[in-house]
Design a protein around this motif. Sequence first.
Motif, PDB file in Angstrom:
ATOM      1  N   THR A 178       0.934  -1.280   4.358  1.00  0.00           N
ATOM      2  CA  THR A 178       2.247  -1.555   4.928  1.00  0.00           C
ATOM      3  C   THR A 178       2.018  -1.805   6.407  1.00  0.00           C
ATOM      4  OG1 THR A 178       2.625   0.820   5.283  1.00  0.00           O
ATOM      5  CG2 THR A 178       3.513  -0.156   3.259  1.00  0.00           C
ATOM      6  N   ARG A 179       3.001  -2.302   7.086  1.00  0.00           N
ATOM      7  CA  ARG A 179       2.818  -2.717   8.477  1.00  0.00           C
ATOM      8  C   ARG A 179       2.215  -1.600   9.335  1.00  0.00           C
ATOM      9  NH1 ARG A 179       4.463  -6.877  11.574  1.00  0.00           N
ATOM     10  NH2 ARG A 179       4.735  -6.516  13.803  1.00  0.00           N
ATOM     11  N   GLY A 180       0.995  -1.823   9.804  1.00  0.00           N
ATOM     12  CA  GLY A 180       0.335  -0.869  10.687  1.00  0.00           C
ATOM     13  C   GLY A 180      -0.295   0.320   9.992  1.00  0.00           C
ATOM     14  N   HIS A 181      -0.231   0.376   8.663  1.00  0.00           N
ATOM     15  CA  HIS A 181      -0.802   1.503   7.919  1.00  0.00           C
ATOM     16  C   HIS A 181      -1.623   0.988   6.741  1.00  0.00           C
ATOM     17  CE1 HIS A 181       1.331   5.031   9.677  1.00  0.00           C
ATOM     18  NE2 HIS A 181       2.174   4.089  10.044  1.00  0.00           N
ATOM     19  N   ILE A 182      -2.807   1.547   6.583  1.00  0.00           N
ATOM     20  CA  ILE A 182      -3.635   1.265   5.411  1.00  0.00           C
ATOM     21  C   ILE A 182      -3.917   2.598   4.734  1.00  0.00           C
ATOM     22  CG2 ILE A 182      -5.829   0.363   4.562  1.00  0.00           C
ATOM     23  CD1 ILE A 182      -5.912  -1.424   7.057  1.00  0.00           C
ATOM     24  N   LEU A 183      -3.497   2.732   3.489  1.00  0.00           N
ATOM     25  CA  LEU A 183      -3.703   3.965   2.735  1.00  0.00           C
ATOM     26  C   LEU A 183      -4.783   3.734   1.687  1.00  0.00           C
ATOM     27  CD1 LEU A 183      -2.776   6.886   2.132  1.00  0.00           C
ATOM     28  CD2 LEU A 183      -1.148   5.906   0.488  1.00  0.00           C
ATOM     29  N   VAL A 184      -5.865   4.503   1.774  1.00  0.00           N
ATOM     30  CA  VAL A 184      -6.941   4.402   0.788  1.00  0.00           C
ATOM     31  C   VAL A 184      -6.511   5.154  -0.466  1.00  0.00           C
ATOM     32  CG1 VAL A 184      -9.347   4.947   0.267  1.00  0.00           C
ATOM     33  CG2 VAL A 184      -8.707   4.207   2.572  1.00  0.00           C
ATOM     34  N   LEU A 185      -6.383   4.435  -1.574  1.00  0.00           N
ATOM     35  CA  LEU A 185      -5.930   5.026  -2.830  1.00  0.00           C
ATOM     36  C   LEU A 185      -7.086   5.451  -3.724  1.00  0.00           C
ATOM     37  CD1 LEU A 185      -3.094   2.459  -3.700  1.00  0.00           C
ATOM     38  CD2 LEU A 185      -2.830   4.704  -2.616  1.00  0.00           C
TER      39      LEU A 185
END
Length: 214
Positions: A178-185
């Motif tokens: 999402t804008r400005g966030h990267i979440l490692v799943l």
Amino acid sequence: MSVAEWVELESQQVLGRAGERLSHVYFPTNSMISLLSNLEDARHFEAGQIGFEGMLGASAGLGVTASAFDAVVSGAGQAWRIQLDAWRSHCLANRTLSLLTTRYLYVELSQMGTMVACGHFHSLEQRLARFLLMSETRLRTPDIQMTHETLAHLLGVRRAGVTLAAGKLQESGVIQYTRGHILVLDREALLAQSCGCFDQDLETYERVMSGAVA
């Protein structure tokens, strides 16, 4: 150390400039510092990365007080810092501390060499996966606050390339962006997408810092 100070590091905060004397030595705890190499045409790329495993200003213990790179906070968080002259005094008085600092400098140099080779021989998708693994490990969280533009600058590529590579990882369920966030799943899947450079860096750090190399 009683001379150490607990500080908050903000994203994009400049801690040192190439060729200029550092004021402090920094020990990140859950933050990340990028070492940037600048070119004459104002472009730059990440030549090194420092997290909780390392320090900014290790060379001060050997008498070199100037930074070789621009040191910029790429992951906000906390760190300990010590005035550079105080750190030099501790290194001169403590042989064990001086030895550990020298070992870390070896690790840092080795990792920089790996990063150069990785940038030359491996695909952008592999390099992005490696960068996200390093960031997740050093920030101690799967939630990485970073824009595609910042990623592109650090990797030394165009933003469109990062957007495409990140899109592939998101489509395969490895990350969520999402804008400005990267979440490692899925860290294991990210490891599979990466090159072997990430594991190589970890192995070098553990081997050298443990004293397995004389």
